[in-house]
Design a protein around this motif. Structure first.
Motif, PDB file in Angstrom:
ATOM      1  N   ASN A 199      34.939  38.914  46.091  1.00 23.23           N
ATOM      2  CA  ASN A 199      34.610  40.041  46.961  1.00 23.23           C
ATOM      3  C   ASN A 199      34.459  39.642  48.423  1.00 23.23           C
ATOM      4  O   ASN A 199      33.945  40.414  49.232  1.00 23.23           O
ATOM      5  CB  ASN A 199      33.322  40.707  46.483  1.00 23.23           C
ATOM      6  CG  ASN A 199      32.137  39.752  46.467  1.00 23.23           C
ATOM      7  OD1 ASN A 199      32.276  38.580  46.810  1.00 23.23           O
ATOM      8  ND2 ASN A 199      30.982  40.242  46.058  1.00 23.23           N
ATOM      9  N   GLY A 200      34.879  38.436  48.777  1.00 24.07           N
ATOM     10  CA  GLY A 200      34.793  38.003  50.165  1.00 24.07           C
ATOM     11  C   GLY A 200      33.749  36.942  50.423  1.00 24.07           C
ATOM     12  O   GLY A 200      33.705  36.376  51.517  1.00 24.07           O
ATOM     13  N   THR A 201      32.870  36.656  49.459  1.00 27.43           N
ATOM     14  CA  THR A 201      31.835  35.627  49.614  1.00 27.43           C
ATOM     15  C   THR A 201      32.006  34.574  48.521  1.00 27.43           C
ATOM     16  O   THR A 201      32.484  34.874  47.427  1.00 27.43           O
ATOM     17  CB  THR A 201      30.436  36.241  49.514  1.00 27.43           C
ATOM     18  OG1 THR A 201      30.281  36.882  48.225  1.00 27.43           O
ATOM     19  CG2 THR A 201      30.210  37.271  50.602  1.00 27.43           C
ATOM     20  N   GLY A 202      31.592  33.349  48.838  1.00 27.38           N
ATOM     21  CA  GLY A 202      31.700  32.267  47.861  1.00 27.38           C
ATOM     22  C   GLY A 202      33.138  31.870  47.567  1.00 27.38           C
ATOM     23  O   GLY A 202      33.500  31.634  46.411  1.00 27.38           O
ATOM     24  N   PHE A 203      33.948  31.784  48.619  1.00 31.33           N
ATOM     25  CA  PHE A 203      35.374  31.495  48.399  1.00 31.33           C
ATOM     26  C   PHE A 203      35.588  30.110  47.813  1.00 31.33           C
ATOM     27  O   PHE A 203      36.479  29.920  46.972  1.00 31.33           O
ATOM     28  CB  PHE A 203      36.143  31.624  49.721  1.00 31.33           C
ATOM     29  CG  PHE A 203      37.592  31.264  49.603  1.00 31.33           C
ATOM     30  CD1 PHE A 203      38.499  32.143  49.036  1.00 31.33           C
ATOM     31  CD2 PHE A 203      38.067  30.026  50.060  1.00 31.33           C
ATOM     32  CE1 PHE A 203      39.851  31.810  48.921  1.00 31.33           C
ATOM     33  CE2 PHE A 203      39.403  29.688  49.946  1.00 31.33           C
ATOM     34  CZ  PHE A 203      40.294  30.593  49.375  1.00 31.33           C
TER      35      PHE A 203
END
Length: 296
Positions: free
Chosen positions: A40-44
């Protein structure tokens, strides 16, 4: 099963049918889910590691890291490559947030999608490094058990290493050993930080670890402290807290009060009854007197 014949006359399997070929697809691969939770855009960085592990297990990692580039349309493997490329794109769409998936929908190759995601979410900024360093500095054991505390700080260390890796020496036939020295220095710094944030109950085992020369690894120190935690849980008596003691005293006082109240109420309801009490007893006594008088 289709086969091809090479220049030496030996028959070889078609890459599509060969299980060890990167062009091979198992019938169940169409339902494959690369990671359990969509990105979702975090923790890539965590998501990237999970994706690369899954693609490597399916022998498809070469399609996103440019090791197997797109062949010409006249190449015999073009159809197979096109099929694998479309399959990987479908895998990506399943594990991306709908908005992020929409932003990469028009890329033609899985390699382009992967590069775009890395450029957008994989670049580390100074703000991210600062935030991770602050979280590592602020963390302590608190009310957590040793396992939970170590897991939390280990996750922050791993994320910090990915965002800010140590420099490495690329010299040919390097003899200075700078890489191992840097790793050892970081290991010792993290061991001290890990011990500093432990609860005061571990001050004895902490002192014993710090007196060792050279300092042990973090894994070995964790194992020693875990043994101490288990030993303390076995031999330490169960001491009630202050609130538990106060509550127990209050309950006992209430029971004592209720018991005395019941005894007092029962005592008030008891009336002494002398012998021959009542009219019938009096008449019986009189008749006995008359009978005795008559007998005389």
């Amino acid at each position: 099963m289709s086969t091809t014949q090479n220049n030496s006359g030996n028959k070889t399997l078609d890459p599509i049918q060969d299980p060890i070929s990167p062009y091979y697809l198992h019938p169940c691969d169409s339902q494959l889910l690369l990671v359990p939770i969509p990105f979702n855009g975090t923790g890539f960085n965590d998501w990237k590691i999970l994706v690369t592990i899954t693609l490597s297990s399916k022998n498809k990692l070469a399609f996103i890291n440019a090791q197997i580039p797109q062949p010409n349309s006249s190449d015999p493997n073009f159809k197979a490559w096109e099929r694998i490329n479309s399959t990987i794109i479908c895998w990506f769409m399943k594990v991306l947030d709908p908005q992020i998936a929409r932003s990469v929908l028009y890329f033609l190759t899985a390699q382009e999608i992967w590069q775009n995601l890395e450029e957008r979410f994989g670049i580390t900024s100074g703000t991210q490094i600062y935030s991770l360093a602050q979280q590592i500095f602020d963390i302590d054991q608190g009310s957590d058990c040793l396992c939970t505390y170590f897991t939390k700080i280990k996750m922050l260390w791993d994320e910090f290493d990915t965002s800010n890796p140590l420099p490495t020496c690329n010299c040919t036939n390097c003899t200075c050993g700078i890489n191992s020295k840097l790793l050892q220095m970081r290991e010792e710094q993290r061991l001290i930080l890990f011990l500093m944030k432990l609860n005061p109950a571990y001050k004895t085992i902490r002192g014993n670890i710090l007196m060792q020369q050279p300092l042990p690894s973090i894994s070995y120190a964790y194992r020693l402290i875990m043994q101490e935690e288990k030993h303390s849980a076995l031999v330490s008596p169960i001491n009630p807290t202050t609130d538990e003691v106060i509550g127990l005293v209050a309950v006992n006082k209430q029971k004592f009060y209720n018991t005395n109240t019941n005894i007092a109420s029962q005592s008030q309801n008891i009336t002494y009854r002398p012998p021959h009490y009542g009219t019938n007893n009096i008449n019986t006594r009189k008749s006995n007197l008359f009978c005795n008088y008559c007998k005389k």
